[in-house]
Motif scaffolding. Sequence first.
Motif, PDB file in Angstrom:
ATOM      1  N   MET A  48      -0.169 -10.060  46.120  1.00  0.00           N
ATOM      2  CA  MET A  48      -0.173  -8.904  45.247  1.00  0.00           C
ATOM      3  C   MET A  48       0.850  -9.120  44.141  1.00  0.00           C
ATOM      4  O   MET A  48       1.962  -9.556  44.389  1.00  0.00           O
ATOM      5  CB  MET A  48       0.162  -7.648  46.041  1.00  0.00           C
ATOM      6  CG  MET A  48       0.255  -6.439  45.166  1.00  0.00           C
ATOM      7  SD  MET A  48       0.708  -4.929  46.016  1.00  0.00           S
ATOM      8  CE  MET A  48      -0.644  -4.726  47.102  1.00  0.00           C
ATOM      9  N   LYS A  49       0.432  -8.792  42.949  1.00  0.00           N
ATOM     10  CA  LYS A  49       1.332  -8.939  41.817  1.00  0.00           C
ATOM     11  C   LYS A  49       2.128  -7.664  41.599  1.00  0.00           C
ATOM     12  O   LYS A  49       1.673  -6.566  41.907  1.00  0.00           O
ATOM     13  CB  LYS A  49       0.524  -9.259  40.563  1.00  0.00           C
ATOM     14  CG  LYS A  49      -0.166 -10.598  40.631  1.00  0.00           C
ATOM     15  CD  LYS A  49      -0.899 -10.876  39.352  1.00  0.00           C
ATOM     16  CE  LYS A  49      -1.612 -12.205  39.487  1.00  0.00           C
ATOM     17  NZ  LYS A  49      -2.364 -12.549  38.305  1.00  0.00           N
ATOM     18  N   ILE A  65      -4.629   0.952  45.988  1.00  0.00           N
ATOM     19  CA  ILE A  65      -4.307  -0.427  45.599  1.00  0.00           C
ATOM     20  C   ILE A  65      -4.085  -1.290  46.838  1.00  0.00           C
ATOM     21  O   ILE A  65      -4.583  -2.412  46.923  1.00  0.00           O
ATOM     22  CB  ILE A  65      -3.073  -0.448  44.674  1.00  0.00           C
ATOM     23  CG1 ILE A  65      -3.432   0.116  43.308  1.00  0.00           C
ATOM     24  CG2 ILE A  65      -2.531  -1.864  44.519  1.00  0.00           C
ATOM     25  CD1 ILE A  65      -2.243   0.289  42.385  1.00  0.00           C
ATOM     26  N   LEU A  66      -3.345  -0.775  47.808  1.00  0.00           N
ATOM     27  CA  LEU A  66      -3.074  -1.544  49.024  1.00  0.00           C
ATOM     28  C   LEU A  66      -4.330  -1.773  49.847  1.00  0.00           C
ATOM     29  O   LEU A  66      -4.529  -2.859  50.406  1.00  0.00           O
ATOM     30  CB  LEU A  66      -2.006  -0.851  49.864  1.00  0.00           C
ATOM     31  CG  LEU A  66      -0.604  -0.845  49.271  1.00  0.00           C
ATOM     32  CD1 LEU A  66       0.327  -0.004  50.134  1.00  0.00           C
ATOM     33  CD2 LEU A  66      -0.078  -2.257  49.139  1.00  0.00           C
ATOM     34  N   ILE A  67      -5.202  -0.770  49.939  1.00  0.00           N
ATOM     35  CA  ILE A  67      -6.455  -0.935  50.686  1.00  0.00           C
ATOM     36  C   ILE A  67      -7.335  -1.973  50.019  1.00  0.00           C
ATOM     37  O   ILE A  67      -7.909  -2.842  50.685  1.00  0.00           O
ATOM     38  CB  ILE A  67      -7.173   0.419  50.827  1.00  0.00           C
ATOM     39  CG1 ILE A  67      -6.416   1.322  51.798  1.00  0.00           C
ATOM     40  CG2 ILE A  67      -8.620   0.233  51.282  1.00  0.00           C
ATOM     41  CD1 ILE A  67      -6.888   2.748  51.823  1.00  0.00           C
ATOM     42  N   LEU A  68      -7.456  -1.900  48.707  1.00  0.00           N
ATOM     43  CA  LEU A  68      -8.274  -2.889  47.995  1.00  0.00           C
ATOM     44  C   LEU A  68      -7.674  -4.290  48.125  1.00  0.00           C
ATOM     45  O   LEU A  68      -8.413  -5.275  48.233  1.00  0.00           O
ATOM     46  CB  LEU A  68      -8.419  -2.503  46.520  1.00  0.00           C
ATOM     47  CG  LEU A  68      -9.249  -1.259  46.238  1.00  0.00           C
ATOM     48  CD1 LEU A  68      -9.230  -0.943  44.745  1.00  0.00           C
ATOM     49  CD2 LEU A  68     -10.657  -1.446  46.730  1.00  0.00           C
ATOM     50  N   GLU A  78      -8.150  -9.771  50.682  1.00  0.00           N
ATOM     51  CA  GLU A  78      -7.551 -10.867  51.422  1.00  0.00           C
ATOM     52  C   GLU A  78      -8.411 -11.320  52.597  1.00  0.00           C
ATOM     53  O   GLU A  78      -8.352 -12.442  53.018  1.00  0.00           O
ATOM     54  CB  GLU A  78      -6.165 -10.474  51.938  1.00  0.00           C
ATOM     55  CG  GLU A  78      -5.114 -10.390  50.855  1.00  0.00           C
ATOM     56  CD  GLU A  78      -4.810 -11.747  50.238  1.00  0.00           C
ATOM     57  OE1 GLU A  78      -4.668 -12.717  50.985  1.00  0.00           O
ATOM     58  OE2 GLU A  78      -4.761 -11.807  49.008  1.00  0.00           O
ATOM     59  N   ASN A  79      -9.196 -10.388  53.169  1.00  0.00           N
ATOM     60  CA  ASN A  79     -10.034 -10.732  54.334  1.00  0.00           C
ATOM     61  C   ASN A  79     -11.305 -11.371  53.956  1.00  0.00           C
ATOM     62  O   ASN A  79     -11.884 -11.628  53.157  1.00  0.00           O
ATOM     63  CB  ASN A  79     -10.326  -9.491  55.168  1.00  0.00           C
ATOM     64  CG  ASN A  79      -9.047  -8.994  55.842  1.00  0.00           C
ATOM     65  OD1 ASN A  79      -8.158  -9.766  56.089  1.00  0.00           O
ATOM     66  ND2 ASN A  79      -9.005  -7.703  56.081  1.00  0.00           N
TER      67      ASN A  79
END
Length: 64
Positions: free
Chosen positions: A1-2, A55-58, A63-64
């Motif tokens: 994550m940026k 944002i964190l969920i996306l 990543e998966n």
Amino acid sequence: MKLKQIIAPVTLFLFGLALMILGSLFKIQHWQFASELLTVGMLFIAFAILYLMVILILYTKREN
């Protein structure tokens, strides 16, 4: 994550926090618009938290 991705929600959160602190000061001093400042500040904080959660969920789905 940026870092760029989380700057907007953190900025919204800090702005909402500043409004909440200002609204609390207004409430303590019994000045006008205290309730409005507290309400708007809480809305900014709630929106920032929801925005960060999206944002964190996306990010985790990507990543998966």
